[in-house]
Scaffold this motif. Structure first.
Motif, PDB file in Angstrom:
ATOM      1  N   ILE A 223       0.025  12.118   2.758  1.00 50.09           N
ATOM      2  CA  ILE A 223      -1.259  11.406   2.792  1.00 50.09           C
ATOM      3  C   ILE A 223      -1.630  10.940   1.399  1.00 50.09           C
ATOM      4  CG2 ILE A 223      -3.699  11.581   3.400  1.00 50.09           C
ATOM      5  CD1 ILE A 223      -1.720  11.802   5.762  1.00 50.09           C
ATOM      6  N   ILE A 224      -1.500  11.844   0.423  1.00 48.60           N
ATOM      7  CA  ILE A 224      -1.827  11.495  -0.955  1.00 48.60           C
ATOM      8  C   ILE A 224      -0.932  10.367  -1.454  1.00 48.60           C
ATOM      9  CG2 ILE A 224      -2.004  12.359  -3.311  1.00 48.60           C
ATOM     10  CD1 ILE A 224      -4.080  13.492  -1.319  1.00 48.60           C
ATOM     11  N   GLU A 225       0.375  10.486  -1.203  1.00 53.04           N
ATOM     12  CA  GLU A 225       1.314   9.450  -1.628  1.00 53.04           C
ATOM     13  C   GLU A 225       1.014   8.118  -0.950  1.00 53.04           C
ATOM     14  OE1 GLU A 225       5.108  11.025  -0.691  1.00 53.04           O
ATOM     15  OE2 GLU A 225       5.046  12.575  -2.254  1.00 53.04           O
TER      16      GLU A 225
ATOM     17  N   GLY B  68      -7.691   9.071  -9.141  1.00 52.18           N
ATOM     18  CA  GLY B  68      -7.487   7.790  -8.473  1.00 52.18           C
ATOM     19  C   GLY B  68      -7.820   7.786  -7.006  1.00 52.18           C
ATOM     20  N   ILE B  69      -8.234   8.929  -6.450  1.00 54.02           N
ATOM     21  CA  ILE B  69      -8.554   8.997  -5.026  1.00 54.02           C
ATOM     22  C   ILE B  69     -10.035   9.302  -4.830  1.00 54.02           C
ATOM     23  CG2 ILE B  69      -8.272  10.394  -2.938  1.00 54.02           C
ATOM     24  CD1 ILE B  69      -5.378  10.447  -3.347  1.00 54.02           C
ATOM     25  N   ALA B  70     -10.703   8.434  -4.076  1.00 58.90           N
ATOM     26  CA  ALA B  70     -12.088   8.681  -3.668  1.00 58.90           C
ATOM     27  C   ALA B  70     -12.070   9.383  -2.319  1.00 58.90           C
ATOM     28  CB  ALA B  70     -12.843   7.355  -3.570  1.00 58.90           C
TER      29      ALA B  70
ATOM     30  N   TRP C 171      -9.441   7.371   0.121  1.00 60.08           N
ATOM     31  CA  TRP C 171      -9.016   5.998  -0.163  1.00 60.08           C
ATOM     32  C   TRP C 171      -8.823   5.834  -1.662  1.00 60.08           C
ATOM     33  CZ3 TRP C 171     -13.788   7.505   1.484  1.00 60.08           C
ATOM     34  CH2 TRP C 171     -14.880   7.241   0.649  1.00 60.08           C
ATOM     35  N   SER C 172      -8.123   4.797  -2.042  1.00 63.94           N
ATOM     36  CA  SER C 172      -7.792   4.579  -3.450  1.00 63.94           C
ATOM     37  C   SER C 172      -8.974   3.986  -4.208  1.00 63.94           C
ATOM     38  CB  SER C 172      -6.587   3.641  -3.568  1.00 63.94           C
ATOM     39  OG  SER C 172      -6.353   3.288  -4.918  1.00 63.94           O
ATOM     40  N   GLU C 173      -9.198   4.496  -5.411  1.00 67.39           N
ATOM     41  CA  GLU C 173     -10.236   3.938  -6.275  1.00 67.39           C
ATOM     42  C   GLU C 173      -9.767   2.662  -6.970  1.00 67.39           C
ATOM     43  OE1 GLU C 173     -10.972   7.198  -8.910  1.00 67.39           O
ATOM     44  OE2 GLU C 173     -12.658   7.944  -7.714  1.00 67.39           O
ATOM     45  N   ALA C 174      -8.456   2.414  -6.934  1.00 66.91           N
ATOM     46  CA  ALA C 174      -7.906   1.286  -7.682  1.00 66.91           C
ATOM     47  C   ALA C 174      -7.998  -0.030  -6.927  1.00 66.91           C
ATOM     48  CB  ALA C 174      -6.442   1.557  -8.031  1.00 66.91           C
TER      49      ALA C 174
END
Length: 317
Positions: A132-134, A154-156, A269-272
Protein backbone atom coordinates in the motif's frame (compact mmCIF):
# COMPACT_ATOMS: atom_id res chain seq x y z
CA UNK A 1 15.50 -10.01 -17.44
CA UNK A 2 12.97 -8.27 -19.67
CA UNK A 3 9.25 -7.74 -19.15
CA UNK A 4 8.24 -10.68 -21.34
CA UNK A 5 10.50 -13.03 -19.41
CA UNK A 6 9.03 -11.80 -16.12
CA UNK A 7 5.56 -12.39 -17.54
CA UNK A 8 6.49 -16.00 -18.37
CA UNK A 9 8.05 -16.49 -14.93
CA UNK A 10 4.91 -15.23 -13.22
CA UNK A 11 2.65 -17.44 -15.35
CA UNK A 12 4.66 -20.57 -14.54
CA UNK A 13 4.63 -19.73 -10.82
CA UNK A 14 0.85 -19.31 -10.92
CA UNK A 15 0.14 -22.52 -12.86
CA UNK A 16 3.12 -24.71 -11.86
CA UNK A 17 3.27 -26.25 -15.36
CA UNK A 18 4.71 -24.97 -18.64
CA UNK A 19 1.67 -26.26 -20.55
CA UNK A 20 -0.82 -24.16 -18.58
CA UNK A 21 1.48 -21.14 -18.70
CA UNK A 22 1.77 -21.54 -22.49
CA UNK A 23 -2.03 -21.64 -22.84
CA UNK A 24 -2.43 -18.45 -20.80
CA UNK A 25 0.20 -16.55 -22.79
CA UNK A 26 -0.73 -18.03 -26.20
CA UNK A 27 2.77 -19.46 -26.64
CA UNK A 28 4.05 -22.96 -27.32
CA UNK A 29 5.18 -25.18 -24.47
CA UNK A 30 8.73 -25.43 -25.90
CA UNK A 31 8.87 -21.62 -26.02
CA UNK A 32 8.05 -21.46 -22.31
CA UNK A 33 10.64 -24.13 -21.45
CA UNK A 34 13.32 -22.39 -23.52
CA UNK A 35 12.50 -19.06 -21.89
CA UNK A 36 12.93 -20.59 -18.43
CA UNK A 37 16.31 -22.03 -19.39
CA UNK A 38 17.41 -18.66 -20.76
CA UNK A 39 16.27 -16.88 -17.60
CA UNK A 40 18.14 -19.29 -15.34
CA UNK A 41 21.27 -18.89 -17.49
CA UNK A 42 21.03 -15.10 -17.27
CA UNK A 43 20.25 -15.07 -13.55
CA UNK A 44 22.86 -17.64 -12.61
CA UNK A 45 20.62 -19.58 -10.24
CA UNK A 46 17.79 -22.12 -10.36
CA UNK A 47 14.26 -20.76 -10.63
CA UNK A 48 12.20 -23.96 -10.38
CA UNK A 49 12.43 -27.46 -8.94
CA UNK A 50 10.54 -30.18 -10.84
CA UNK A 51 8.55 -32.57 -8.61
CA UNK A 52 6.05 -35.07 -10.09
CA UNK A 53 5.81 -33.17 -13.39
CA UNK A 54 5.06 -29.88 -11.61
CA UNK A 55 7.35 -26.89 -11.27
CA UNK A 56 7.84 -25.44 -7.80
CA UNK A 57 9.45 -22.00 -7.59
CA UNK A 58 12.60 -21.55 -5.55
CA UNK A 59 12.90 -18.82 -2.93
CA UNK A 60 14.81 -16.74 -5.49
CA UNK A 61 12.00 -17.08 -8.03
CA UNK A 62 9.42 -16.02 -5.45
CA UNK A 63 11.54 -12.99 -4.59
CA UNK A 64 11.53 -11.97 -8.27
CA UNK A 65 7.76 -12.60 -8.42
CA UNK A 66 7.09 -10.33 -5.45
CA UNK A 67 9.44 -7.59 -6.65
CA UNK A 68 7.79 -7.61 -10.09
CA UNK A 69 4.26 -7.05 -8.72
CA UNK A 70 4.68 -3.27 -8.69
CA UNK A 71 6.01 -3.33 -12.26
CA UNK A 72 3.01 -5.24 -13.58
CA UNK A 73 0.56 -3.15 -11.57
CA UNK A 74 2.09 -0.02 -13.12
CA UNK A 75 2.03 -1.65 -16.56
CA UNK A 76 -1.64 -2.58 -16.12
CA UNK A 77 -2.42 1.00 -15.14
CA UNK A 78 -0.63 2.30 -18.23
CA UNK A 79 -2.55 -0.10 -20.47
CA UNK A 80 -5.81 0.98 -18.86
CA UNK A 81 -4.94 4.62 -19.44
CA UNK A 82 -4.22 3.97 -23.14
CA UNK A 83 -7.57 2.20 -23.41
CA UNK A 84 -9.33 5.07 -21.68
CA UNK A 85 -7.85 7.57 -24.12
CA UNK A 86 -8.71 5.40 -27.12
CA UNK A 87 -12.30 4.77 -25.98
CA UNK A 88 -12.77 8.34 -24.65
CA UNK A 89 -13.80 7.18 -21.22
CA UNK A 90 -14.41 9.97 -18.76
CA UNK A 91 -12.24 9.05 -15.79
CA UNK A 92 -9.96 6.60 -14.04
CA UNK A 93 -9.48 5.90 -10.34
CA UNK A 94 -6.78 3.69 -8.85
CA UNK A 95 -6.99 2.37 -5.28
CA UNK A 96 -5.16 -0.23 -3.21
CA UNK A 97 -6.17 -1.76 0.12
CA UNK A 98 -5.09 -4.37 2.64
CA UNK A 99 -7.37 -7.45 2.81
CA UNK A 100 -9.54 -6.49 5.84
CA UNK A 101 -10.65 -3.23 4.20
CA UNK A 102 -10.55 -4.54 0.63
CA UNK A 103 -13.17 -7.15 1.50
CA UNK A 104 -15.38 -5.09 3.82
CA UNK A 105 -15.84 -1.32 3.50
CA UNK A 106 -14.41 -0.83 -0.01
CA UNK A 107 -16.68 -3.12 -2.15
CA UNK A 108 -20.08 -1.63 -1.16
CA UNK A 109 -18.67 1.90 -1.38
CA UNK A 110 -17.19 1.16 -4.79
CA UNK A 111 -20.45 -0.39 -5.98
CA UNK A 112 -22.44 2.76 -5.26
CA UNK A 113 -19.67 4.96 -6.62
CA UNK A 114 -19.63 3.17 -9.99
CA UNK A 115 -23.39 2.88 -10.21
CA UNK A 116 -23.54 6.66 -10.29
CA UNK A 117 -20.56 6.93 -12.66
CA UNK A 118 -20.90 4.13 -15.24
CA UNK A 119 -18.18 5.57 -17.50
CA UNK A 120 -15.53 5.53 -14.79
CA UNK A 121 -12.85 2.84 -14.81
CA UNK A 122 -11.25 1.64 -11.58
CA UNK A 123 -7.98 -0.12 -10.84
CA UNK A 124 -8.36 -1.92 -7.50
CA UNK A 125 -5.60 -4.06 -6.02
CA UNK A 126 -5.33 -5.94 -2.71
CA UNK A 127 -1.88 -5.84 -1.14
CA UNK A 128 0.08 -6.19 2.06
CA UNK A 129 0.71 -3.05 4.10
CA UNK A 130 4.11 -2.50 2.50
CA UNK A 131 2.52 -2.70 -0.94
CA UNK A 132 0.00 0.00 0.00
CA UNK A 133 2.78 2.40 0.95
CA UNK A 134 4.74 1.61 -2.22
CA UNK A 135 1.63 1.97 -4.37
CA UNK A 136 0.78 5.41 -3.02
CA UNK A 137 4.35 6.74 -3.06
CA UNK A 138 4.97 5.28 -6.52
CA UNK A 139 1.80 6.81 -7.99
CA UNK A 140 0.41 3.36 -8.83
CA UNK A 141 -2.66 4.29 -6.76
CA UNK A 142 -4.21 7.60 -5.80
CA UNK A 143 -5.77 6.24 -2.62
CA UNK A 144 -4.62 3.53 -0.25
CA UNK A 145 -6.44 1.90 2.67
CA UNK A 146 -4.78 0.05 5.54
CA UNK A 147 -5.21 -0.94 9.17
CA UNK A 148 -2.65 0.80 11.34
CA UNK A 149 -0.06 3.26 10.11
CA UNK A 150 3.53 4.24 10.75
CA UNK A 151 4.90 7.65 9.84
CA UNK A 152 5.91 7.80 6.18
CA UNK A 153 7.31 11.02 4.66
CA UNK A 154 5.28 12.17 1.69
CA UNK A 155 2.05 10.43 2.69
CA UNK A 156 -1.06 12.25 3.90
CA UNK A 157 -3.62 10.28 5.87
CA UNK A 158 -6.79 10.34 7.89
CA UNK A 159 -8.52 7.85 10.16
CA UNK A 160 -11.79 6.64 8.64
CA UNK A 161 -12.80 4.21 11.37
CA UNK A 162 -11.61 3.14 14.81
CA UNK A 163 -12.70 -0.09 16.42
CA UNK A 164 -11.38 -2.85 18.63
CA UNK A 165 -9.93 -6.27 17.97
CA UNK A 166 -12.39 -9.13 18.51
CA UNK A 167 -12.13 -12.80 19.36
CA UNK A 168 -13.44 -15.33 16.84
CA UNK A 169 -14.35 -18.88 17.82
CA UNK A 170 -15.89 -21.93 16.18
CA UNK A 171 -19.58 -22.24 17.22
CA UNK A 172 -19.02 -25.23 19.54
CA UNK A 173 -15.97 -23.80 21.30
CA UNK A 174 -16.10 -24.06 25.13
CA UNK A 175 -15.83 -20.26 25.38
CA UNK A 176 -18.54 -19.52 22.80
CA UNK A 177 -21.20 -18.68 25.40
CA UNK A 178 -19.12 -16.06 27.19
CA UNK A 179 -20.08 -12.42 26.48
CA UNK A 180 -16.44 -11.27 26.52
CA UNK A 181 -13.25 -13.27 25.89
CA UNK A 182 -10.11 -12.26 27.77
CA UNK A 183 -6.50 -13.05 26.95
CA UNK A 184 -6.37 -15.20 30.09
CA UNK A 185 -9.44 -17.18 28.90
CA UNK A 186 -7.55 -18.26 25.79
CA UNK A 187 -4.49 -19.57 27.65
CA UNK A 188 -5.79 -23.15 27.91
CA UNK A 189 -7.09 -23.47 24.33
CA UNK A 190 -5.50 -23.76 20.87
CA UNK A 191 -4.77 -20.27 19.57
CA UNK A 192 -4.30 -18.97 16.04
CA UNK A 193 -1.82 -16.08 16.21
CA UNK A 194 -1.06 -13.25 13.82
CA UNK A 195 2.46 -13.13 12.43
CA UNK A 196 5.16 -11.57 14.59
CA UNK A 197 6.38 -8.24 13.23
CA UNK A 198 3.07 -7.25 11.64
CA UNK A 199 1.17 -4.33 13.19
CA UNK A 200 -1.82 -6.35 14.29
CA UNK A 201 0.34 -9.27 15.35
CA UNK A 202 2.39 -7.06 17.64
CA UNK A 203 -0.75 -5.36 19.00
CA UNK A 204 -2.22 -8.72 20.03
CA UNK A 205 1.04 -9.79 21.66
CA UNK A 206 1.15 -6.54 23.64
CA UNK A 207 -2.44 -7.14 24.83
CA UNK A 208 -1.57 -10.62 26.08
CA UNK A 209 1.53 -9.24 27.79
CA UNK A 210 -0.54 -6.47 29.37
CA UNK A 211 -2.92 -9.09 30.76
CA UNK A 212 -0.06 -11.26 31.99
CA UNK A 213 -1.34 -14.13 29.83
CA UNK A 214 0.92 -16.45 27.83
CA UNK A 215 0.81 -16.03 24.06
CA UNK A 216 1.50 -19.47 22.58
CA UNK A 217 -0.23 -19.89 19.20
CA UNK A 218 -0.57 -23.35 17.70
CA UNK A 219 -0.69 -21.80 14.23
CA UNK A 220 0.66 -18.43 13.08
CA UNK A 221 -0.73 -16.62 10.02
CA UNK A 222 -0.17 -13.27 8.32
CA UNK A 223 -3.77 -12.32 7.53
CA UNK A 224 -6.77 -12.01 9.83
CA UNK A 225 -9.01 -13.52 7.16
CA UNK A 226 -6.84 -16.65 7.18
CA UNK A 227 -7.24 -16.80 10.96
CA UNK A 228 -11.03 -16.58 10.55
CA UNK A 229 -11.07 -19.42 8.02
CA UNK A 230 -9.03 -21.62 10.35
CA UNK A 231 -11.15 -20.69 13.38
CA UNK A 232 -14.35 -21.55 11.50
CA UNK A 233 -13.02 -25.05 10.79
CA UNK A 234 -12.20 -25.66 14.45
CA UNK A 235 -8.42 -25.12 14.44
CA UNK A 236 -8.68 -22.76 17.39
CA UNK A 237 -9.63 -19.28 18.58
CA UNK A 238 -8.10 -16.08 17.18
CA UNK A 239 -7.96 -12.36 17.92
CA UNK A 240 -8.54 -10.38 14.72
CA UNK A 241 -9.60 -7.00 13.43
CA UNK A 242 -13.36 -6.23 13.48
CA UNK A 243 -13.66 -6.27 9.67
CA UNK A 244 -12.33 -9.73 8.80
CA UNK A 245 -15.10 -11.81 10.45
CA UNK A 246 -17.54 -10.24 7.96
CA UNK A 247 -15.70 -11.73 4.98
CA UNK A 248 -16.80 -14.87 3.19
CA UNK A 249 -19.72 -15.91 5.39
CA UNK A 250 -17.60 -17.76 7.95
CA UNK A 251 -19.52 -19.74 10.58
CA UNK A 252 -17.98 -17.97 13.57
CA UNK A 253 -18.84 -16.73 17.02
CA UNK A 254 -17.55 -13.17 17.38
CA UNK A 255 -16.99 -11.73 20.86
CA UNK A 256 -15.41 -8.58 22.31
CA UNK A 257 -11.82 -9.13 23.41
CA UNK A 258 -10.17 -7.82 26.54
CA UNK A 259 -7.91 -6.03 27.22
CA UNK A 260 -9.36 -3.62 24.66
CA UNK A 261 -7.05 -3.44 21.64
CA UNK A 262 -7.72 -0.46 19.39
CA UNK A 263 -7.35 -0.74 15.63
CA UNK A 264 -7.81 2.12 13.18
CA UNK A 265 -8.53 2.09 9.46
CA UNK A 266 -6.56 4.71 7.53
CA UNK A 267 -7.01 6.32 4.14
CA UNK A 268 -3.72 7.38 2.50
CA UNK A 269 -2.66 9.53 -0.45
CA UNK A 270 0.49 11.18 -1.73
CA UNK A 271 1.37 14.71 -0.66
CA UNK A 272 3.40 15.17 -3.84
CA UNK A 273 0.44 15.07 -6.23
CA UNK A 274 -3.02 16.63 -5.87
CA UNK A 275 -5.92 14.18 -5.85
CA UNK A 276 -8.17 14.01 -8.89
CA UNK A 277 -11.81 14.98 -8.49
CA UNK A 278 -12.77 11.31 -8.74
CA UNK A 279 -10.40 10.41 -5.90
CA UNK A 280 -11.74 13.25 -3.75
CA UNK A 281 -15.29 12.08 -4.36
CA UNK A 282 -14.46 8.47 -3.52
CA UNK A 283 -12.65 9.65 -0.38
CA UNK A 284 -15.83 11.47 0.71
CA UNK A 285 -17.97 8.42 0.04
CA UNK A 286 -15.65 6.22 2.11
CA UNK A 287 -15.96 8.74 4.94
CA UNK A 288 -19.74 8.50 4.75
CA UNK A 289 -19.68 4.70 4.62
CA UNK A 290 -17.38 4.51 7.64
CA UNK A 291 -19.92 6.40 9.73
CA UNK A 292 -22.47 3.66 9.10
CA UNK A 293 -20.25 0.66 9.80
CA UNK A 294 -22.25 -2.05 11.53
CA UNK A 295 -23.20 -5.45 10.13
CA UNK A 296 -21.42 -8.44 11.55
CA UNK A 297 -18.69 -6.59 13.40
CA UNK A 298 -18.64 -6.11 17.14
CA UNK A 299 -18.96 -2.35 17.70
CA UNK A 300 -17.06 -0.47 20.37
CA UNK A 301 -20.34 0.31 22.16
CA UNK A 302 -21.33 -3.35 22.22
CA UNK A 303 -17.88 -4.27 23.46
CA UNK A 304 -18.03 -1.76 26.31
CA UNK A 305 -21.55 -2.89 27.21
CA UNK A 306 -20.48 -6.53 27.34
CA UNK A 307 -17.51 -5.70 29.55
CA UNK A 308 -19.70 -3.67 31.88
CA UNK A 309 -22.14 -6.56 32.15
CA UNK A 310 -19.27 -8.94 32.89
CA UNK A 311 -17.99 -6.68 35.70
CA UNK A 312 -21.51 -6.44 37.15
CA UNK A 313 -21.90 -10.22 37.16
CA UNK A 314 -18.48 -10.60 38.79
CA UNK A 315 -19.35 -8.14 41.54
CA UNK A 316 -22.51 -10.11 42.34
CA UNK A 317 -20.69 -13.43 42.52
Amino acid sequence: MNLRQLEILRAVIRHRTTVAAAEELALSQPAISNALKAMEAQAGFTLFERINNRLFPTAEAMALYEESEAIFALHARLENRVRDLREQRTGHLSIVATPPLAYSIIPPTLSGFLRRRPQTRVFFDVRRYEGIIEGVLGNVAELGFALGLSDHPGIAHEVVHTGEMVCVLPPKHPLAERPVISAADLADFPLIGLERGTRLGEAVRESFAQAGAPFQPSVEVRYCNTACVLAATGVGAAVVDPFSPQQGGHDLVVRPFTPATKVSAYMLWSEAKPLSNLAKTFRSEVRNASRNLAGGSVSADASHEARAQLKLESSRA
